[in-house]
Design an enzyme around this catalytic site. Structure first.
Site, PDB file in Angstrom:
ATOM      1  N   SER A 127       0.887  -1.164   0.127  1.00  0.00           N
ATOM      2  CA  SER A 127      -0.080   0.081   0.096  1.00  0.00           C
ATOM      3  C   SER A 127       0.919   1.297  -0.041  1.00  0.00           C
ATOM      4  CB  SER A 127      -0.886  -0.045   1.187  1.00  0.00           C
ATOM      5  OG  SER A 127      -1.529   1.277   1.557  1.00  0.00           O
ATOM      6  N   TYR A 152      -1.574  -1.253  10.986  1.00  0.00           N
ATOM      7  CA  TYR A 152      -1.898  -1.841   9.989  1.00  0.00           C
ATOM      8  C   TYR A 152      -0.808  -1.457   8.609  1.00  0.00           C
ATOM      9  CZ  TYR A 152      -3.441  -1.497   4.896  1.00  0.00           C
ATOM     10  OH  TYR A 152      -3.542  -1.579   3.642  1.00  0.00           O
ATOM     11  N   LYS A 156       2.462  -3.463   6.540  1.00  0.00           N
ATOM     12  CA  LYS A 156       2.695  -3.826   5.059  1.00  0.00           C
ATOM     13  C   LYS A 156       4.246  -3.436   4.965  1.00  0.00           C
ATOM     14  CE  LYS A 156      -1.307  -4.469   3.231  1.00  0.00           C
ATOM     15  NZ  LYS A 156      -1.544  -5.819   2.906  1.00  0.00           N
ATOM     16  N   ASN A 182      -5.769   4.220  -4.009  1.00  0.00           N
ATOM     17  CA  ASN A 182      -7.095   3.930  -3.571  1.00  0.00           C
ATOM     18  C   ASN A 182      -7.933   3.309  -4.420  1.00  0.00           C
ATOM     19  OD1 ASN A 182      -5.996   5.850  -1.615  1.00  0.00           O
ATOM     20  ND2 ASN A 182      -7.908   5.629  -0.743  1.00  0.00           N
TER      21      ASN A 182
HETATM   22  C1  UD1 Z   1      -6.612   3.483   3.895  1.00  0.00           C
HETATM   23  C2  UD1 Z   1      -5.150   3.162   4.150  1.00  0.00           C
HETATM   24  C3  UD1 Z   1      -4.786   2.242   3.034  1.00  0.00           C
HETATM   25  C4  UD1 Z   1      -5.290   0.994   2.871  1.00  0.00           C
HETATM   26  C5  UD1 Z   1      -6.891   1.412   2.814  1.00  0.00           C
HETATM   27  C6  UD1 Z   1      -7.820   0.111   2.840  1.00  0.00           C
HETATM   28  C7  UD1 Z   1      -3.715   5.088   4.843  1.00  0.00           C
HETATM   29  C8  UD1 Z   1      -3.091   6.487   4.601  1.00  0.00           C
HETATM   30  N1  UD1 Z   1      -4.532   4.405   4.097  1.00  0.00           N
HETATM   31  O1  UD1 Z   1      -6.826   4.281   2.793  1.00  0.00           O
HETATM   32  O2  UD1 Z   1      -3.092   2.036   3.170  1.00  0.00           O
HETATM   33  O3  UD1 Z   1      -4.883   0.211   1.884  1.00  0.00           O
HETATM   34  O4  UD1 Z   1      -7.222   2.194   3.713  1.00  0.00           O
HETATM   35  O5  UD1 Z   1      -8.584  -0.199   4.065  1.00  0.00           O
HETATM   36  O6  UD1 Z   1      -3.507   4.422   6.116  1.00  0.00           O
HETATM   37  N2  UD1 Z   1     -13.347   9.166   4.113  1.00  0.00           N
HETATM   38  C9  UD1 Z   1     -14.782   9.855   4.556  1.00  0.00           C
HETATM   39  N3  UD1 Z   1     -15.687   9.248   4.971  1.00  0.00           N
HETATM   40  C10 UD1 Z   1     -15.611   7.956   5.210  1.00  0.00           C
HETATM   41  C11 UD1 Z   1     -14.636   7.181   4.676  1.00  0.00           C
HETATM   42  C12 UD1 Z   1     -13.440   7.762   4.190  1.00  0.00           C
HETATM   43  O7  UD1 Z   1     -14.486  11.482   4.446  1.00  0.00           O
HETATM   44  O8  UD1 Z   1     -16.851   7.369   5.728  1.00  0.00           O
HETATM   45  C13 UD1 Z   1     -12.248   9.832   3.393  1.00  0.00           C
HETATM   46  C14 UD1 Z   1     -10.994   9.505   4.028  1.00  0.00           C
HETATM   47  O9  UD1 Z   1     -10.730  10.455   5.575  1.00  0.00           O
HETATM   48  C15 UD1 Z   1      -9.984   9.577   3.293  1.00  0.00           C
HETATM   49  C16 UD1 Z   1     -10.649   9.278   1.916  1.00  0.00           C
HETATM   50  O10 UD1 Z   1     -12.164   9.439   2.296  1.00  0.00           O
HETATM   51  O11 UD1 Z   1      -9.553  11.046   3.203  1.00  0.00           O
HETATM   52  C17 UD1 Z   1     -10.498   7.860   1.503  1.00  0.00           C
HETATM   53  O12 UD1 Z   1     -10.455   7.221   2.760  1.00  0.00           O
HETATM   54  P1  UD1 Z   1     -10.665   5.396   2.531  1.00  0.00           P
HETATM   55  O13 UD1 Z   1     -11.321   5.060   1.667  1.00  0.00           O
HETATM   56  O14 UD1 Z   1     -10.540   4.893   3.993  1.00  0.00           O
HETATM   57  O15 UD1 Z   1      -8.974   5.224   2.107  1.00  0.00           O
HETATM   58  P2  UD1 Z   1      -7.563   5.606   2.845  1.00  0.00           P
HETATM   59  O16 UD1 Z   1      -7.845   5.923   4.173  1.00  0.00           O
HETATM   60  O17 UD1 Z   1      -6.909   6.628   2.032  1.00  0.00           O
END
Ligand code: UD1
Length: 327
Positions: A127, A152, A156, A182
């Protein structure tokens, strides 16, 4: 006879799309999954899409006896694509031991089995989390890794190191780690997609489940980031493209094209989109009025991964200016 590939975590989100692409390329796939975050029906869907049902064994790869018995049974396996792992960042902070145990022991069991059964190749699901918040964008393979923000993320980074050291030390073993940005989206058939068990942690399954009425409202984590609209920026990659990257990595190994016994590659688009842009794009594309509200930042979240292309920043800034004049 077609080459046999083991896909661990093959009923999961990226795993299932990768099984489809491997089967489309003529590979013979065996899936191992403990179904802790996926469902067995995914196999029916894969069969519908490809016309072929992969062999399936249900167990957790931390179980060494079961892992040994598995490799005694399937003696034709030539390469492994290893997805099976826990992946919820927040949960890993609560349960570090479970995360280290599951993610590291399963990898070490597999590597031990590769040595014992002379299976030369592994593609590993890593990741971009290993980069932390990078100093400059875009993030390339030359970007230095940073200490992980969560257990987590650390699993990795440590997994990469274990693989690198093992591949260097063991004649005939070659591994590739793919560092994903992502992944989002689903197979065009809509028969497989992102279907986590329970409440989704990731943005897009939360959006789709809210749109489908399964969740009340989407919470946007933070709008005070240093980005044009204040919400965090990610490099979103289509899951089918990501799945195809695994086929490329497998072929690189099978055709002896790798330049070192351990290699790593980033897999993304090189472009960033904000959470708000994604939400707006979803509403525009589906016509579904998605309920959302902005709440505080989520602990451990990174500000931005993908660079926003120059043209898009200019359009975006223009739109924001127009928007703020109206109010
Ligand atoms: C995270 C991990 C990544 C992992 C992936 C799988 C980090 C930096 N990244 O990605 O390594 O492989 O999860 O689980 O640790 N968001 C909202 N509302 C929500 C959900 C998410 O606003 O309900 C926002 C988050 O704050 C972020 C973006 O959407 O800014 C993407 O979030 P998410 O899909 O969870 O992925 P990452 O956090 O980027």
């Amino acid at each position: 006879m077609s080459k046999q590939i083991l896909v661990t975590g093959g009923t999961g989100y990226i795993g299932s799309h990768t099984v489809v692409e491997l089967q489309n390329e003529g590979f013979d796939v065996v899936v191992v999954d403990d179904l802790s975050n996926s469902s067995i029906e995914v196999l029916d869907a894969i069969e519908k899409i490809t016309g072929k049902r992969p062999a399936f064994e249900k167990f957790n790869l931390t179980d060494q006896e079961k892992t040994n018995a598995f490799f005694e049974k399937y003696r034709r396996i030539e390469a492994i694509v290893h997805f099976a792992a826990y992946k919820a960042v927040g949960e890993s902070v609560e349960k570090p031991l479970e995360y280290y145990h599951n993610n590291l022991v399963s990898l070490m069991n597999l590597l031990g089995s590769m040595r014992k059964h002379k299976i030369p190749y592994m593609v590993f699901s890593s990741s971009c989390t290993v980069y932390g918040q990078p100093e400059k964008l875009p993030v390339t393979e030359d970007t230095p890794r940073k200490p992980a923000e969560s257990p987590y993320g650390n699993t990795k980074a440590v997994s990469e190191d274990i693989m690198r050291d093992f591949a260097r030390a063991t004649e005939g073993i070659n591994c590739i780690a793919l560092r994903y940005f992502n992944p989002i989206g689903a197979h065009p058939s809509a028969l497989i997609g992102e279907l986590p068990v329970g409440v989704p942690n990731n943005l897009v399954p939360f959006i789709t489940q809210t749109a489908a009425g399964l969740r009340d409202e989407l919470k946007i984590f933070g709008d005070d980031y240093n980005t044009p609209d204040g919400t965090a920026i990610r490099d979103y990659i289509n899951v089918v493209d990501l799945a195809k990257a695994h086929v490329v990595a497998i072929n690189r190994l099978l055709n002896n094209k790798q330049k070192a016994s351990y290699e790593f590659f980033n897999v993304g688009t090189g472009e960033g989109y904000s959470v708000m842009q994604l939400v707006k794009a979803f509403i525009k594309a589906t016509g579904v009025e998605l309920k959302y509200s902005v709440v505080g930042r989520r602990a451990g979240d990174i500000e931005k991964y993908g660079p926003i292309p120059r043209m898009r920043i200019m359009n975006w800034a223009g739109r924001l200016r127009k928007h703020s004049k109206k109010h």
